[in-house]
Design a protein around this motif. Structure first.
Motif, short mmCIF file in Angstrom:
data_model
loop_
_atom_site.label_atom_id
_atom_site.label_comp_id
_atom_site.label_asym_id
_atom_site.label_seq_id
_atom_site.Cartn_x
_atom_site.Cartn_y
_atom_site.Cartn_z
N VAL A 152 0.86 -1.19 0.00
CA VAL A 152 0.00 0.00 0.00
C VAL A 152 0.89 1.24 0.00
O VAL A 152 1.75 1.40 0.87
CB VAL A 152 -0.93 0.02 1.22
CG1 VAL A 152 -1.78 1.29 1.22
CG2 VAL A 152 -1.82 -1.22 1.24
N LEU A 153 0.69 2.10 -0.98
CA LEU A 153 1.45 3.33 -1.12
C LEU A 153 0.54 4.53 -0.87
O LEU A 153 -0.64 4.49 -1.20
CB LEU A 153 2.05 3.43 -2.52
CG LEU A 153 2.82 2.22 -3.04
CD1 LEU A 153 3.24 2.45 -4.49
CD2 LEU A 153 4.03 1.95 -2.18
N SER A 172 -1.50 -0.90 -4.49
CA SER A 172 -2.53 0.13 -4.52
C SER A 172 -2.05 1.39 -3.83
O SER A 172 -1.08 1.37 -3.06
CB SER A 172 -3.81 -0.37 -3.82
OG SER A 172 -3.57 -0.63 -2.45
N GLY A 173 -2.74 2.50 -4.13
CA GLY A 173 -2.47 3.75 -3.44
C GLY A 173 -2.13 4.88 -4.38
O GLY A 173 -2.55 4.90 -5.54
N TRP A 199 0.35 0.95 -16.77
CA TRP A 199 1.40 -0.06 -16.62
C TRP A 199 1.12 -0.93 -15.39
O TRP A 199 1.23 -2.15 -15.43
CB TRP A 199 2.76 0.62 -16.50
CG TRP A 199 3.94 -0.29 -16.54
CD1 TRP A 199 4.67 -0.65 -17.64
CD2 TRP A 199 4.55 -0.96 -15.42
NE1 TRP A 199 5.69 -1.50 -17.28
CE2 TRP A 199 5.65 -1.71 -15.94
CE3 TRP A 199 4.30 -1.01 -14.06
CZ2 TRP A 199 6.47 -2.49 -15.12
CZ3 TRP A 199 5.11 -1.78 -13.25
CH2 TRP A 199 6.17 -2.52 -13.77
N VAL A 200 0.75 -0.29 -14.29
CA VAL A 200 0.45 -1.02 -13.06
C VAL A 200 -0.85 -1.80 -13.22
O VAL A 200 -0.94 -2.97 -12.82
CB VAL A 200 0.37 -0.05 -11.85
CG1 VAL A 200 -0.12 -0.78 -10.60
CG2 VAL A 200 1.74 0.58 -11.58
N GLY A 205 -2.40 -4.28 -10.56
CA GLY A 205 -2.41 -3.31 -9.47
C GLY A 205 -3.29 -2.12 -9.79
O GLY A 205 -3.90 -2.04 -10.85
N SER A 206 -3.36 -1.18 -8.87
CA SER A 206 -4.19 0.00 -9.07
C SER A 206 -3.56 1.19 -8.36
O SER A 206 -3.68 1.34 -7.14
CB SER A 206 -5.61 -0.23 -8.53
OG SER A 206 -6.41 0.93 -8.67
N LEU A 207 -2.86 2.03 -9.12
CA LEU A 207 -2.21 3.21 -8.56
C LEU A 207 -2.80 4.48 -9.15
O LEU A 207 -3.20 4.51 -10.32
CB LEU A 207 -0.71 3.21 -8.87
CG LEU A 207 0.25 2.42 -7.98
CD1 LEU A 207 1.68 2.72 -8.41
CD2 LEU A 207 0.04 2.74 -6.51
#
Length: 219
Positions: A152-153, A172-173, A199-200, A205-207
């Motif tokens: 988590v970011l 994510s984040g 790209w993520v 992922g989900s950024l």
């Protein structure tokens, strides 16, 4: 250990290096609150899991293969330290200075890296599965072959290098980019903004890439 041992905690395995072992024993017997000074010492292959090393000094220390699971390094200075292959699972690394450190193959699964500083860090093949990286500075970090799955970011500077082996499933984040992405031919290109989000996303992922403060959203 005697009754003077700090908070009744003892290392499960002391370092092979006599000087490092002597320093640890002195610190344990003193009952000091944090502030262990092992600058430049070799603690490789020791087992210091669960220790409280808040506000201590690990600058330029060697902790290769050390077991440090669940340890507390709050506000410690680990600049230039070598944690290659070390186990920092579930460690508290809040506000730790990791600038110029080596985290090659280091296990940081579930670690808490809130407001940590990572400048020019080699984290190739490191595992950060489920790590909390909030308000941290990651600039010049090499994440090639690293596992960031389900980390988590939150509002991190994230000028890092990734490649086709970097795992971001469930990542994510929010971040400030851009990143350097290397393909399987070793060709690097800078990606940020919507391109970094894609790209993520393509990798599970989900950024959200945030606008740089005082500037514009990374292109």
């Amino acid at each position: 250990m005697s009754s003077g041992t700090r908070r009744n905690w003892a290392p499960r395995a002391l370092p092979a290096d006599p000087q490092a072992t002597a320093r640890l024993r002195e610190w344990l017997q003193s009952g000091a609150e944090g502030k262990l000074d092992v600058i430049g010492l070799d603690l490789s292959n020791s087992d210091l899991s669960g220790g409280n090393f808040s506000e201590s000094w690990f600058s330029d220390a060697k902790l290769v293969g050390a077991k440090l699971a669940g340890a507390d390094f709050y506000r410690s200075d680990a600049e230039g330290a070598d944690f290659s292959g070390a186990d920092l699972t579930q460690a508290s690394l809040v506000r730790v200075n990791f600038d110029d450190a080596v985290l090659r193959g280091t296990v940081l699964d579930g670690a808490d890296l809130v407001k940590a500083s990572l400048y020019d860090v080699d984290a190739t093949a490191a595992s950060l599965r489920g790590a909390r990286i909030l308000g941290a500075s990651l600039i010049g970090v090499d994440f090639r072959g690293a596992d960031l799955s389900h980390a988590v970011l939150q509002e991190n500077s994230f000028k890092v290098t990734v490649d086709h082996l970097t795992k971001v499933e469930g990542l994510s984040g929010t971040v400030f980019g851009p990143v350097q992405a290397m393909d399987d031919q070793g060709v690097s290109r800078e990606i940020g903004g919507a391109e970094l989000e894609r790209w993520v996303s393509e990798r599970g992922g989900s950024l959200q890439v945030l606008p740089v403060p005082g500037g514009t959203r990374d292109a």
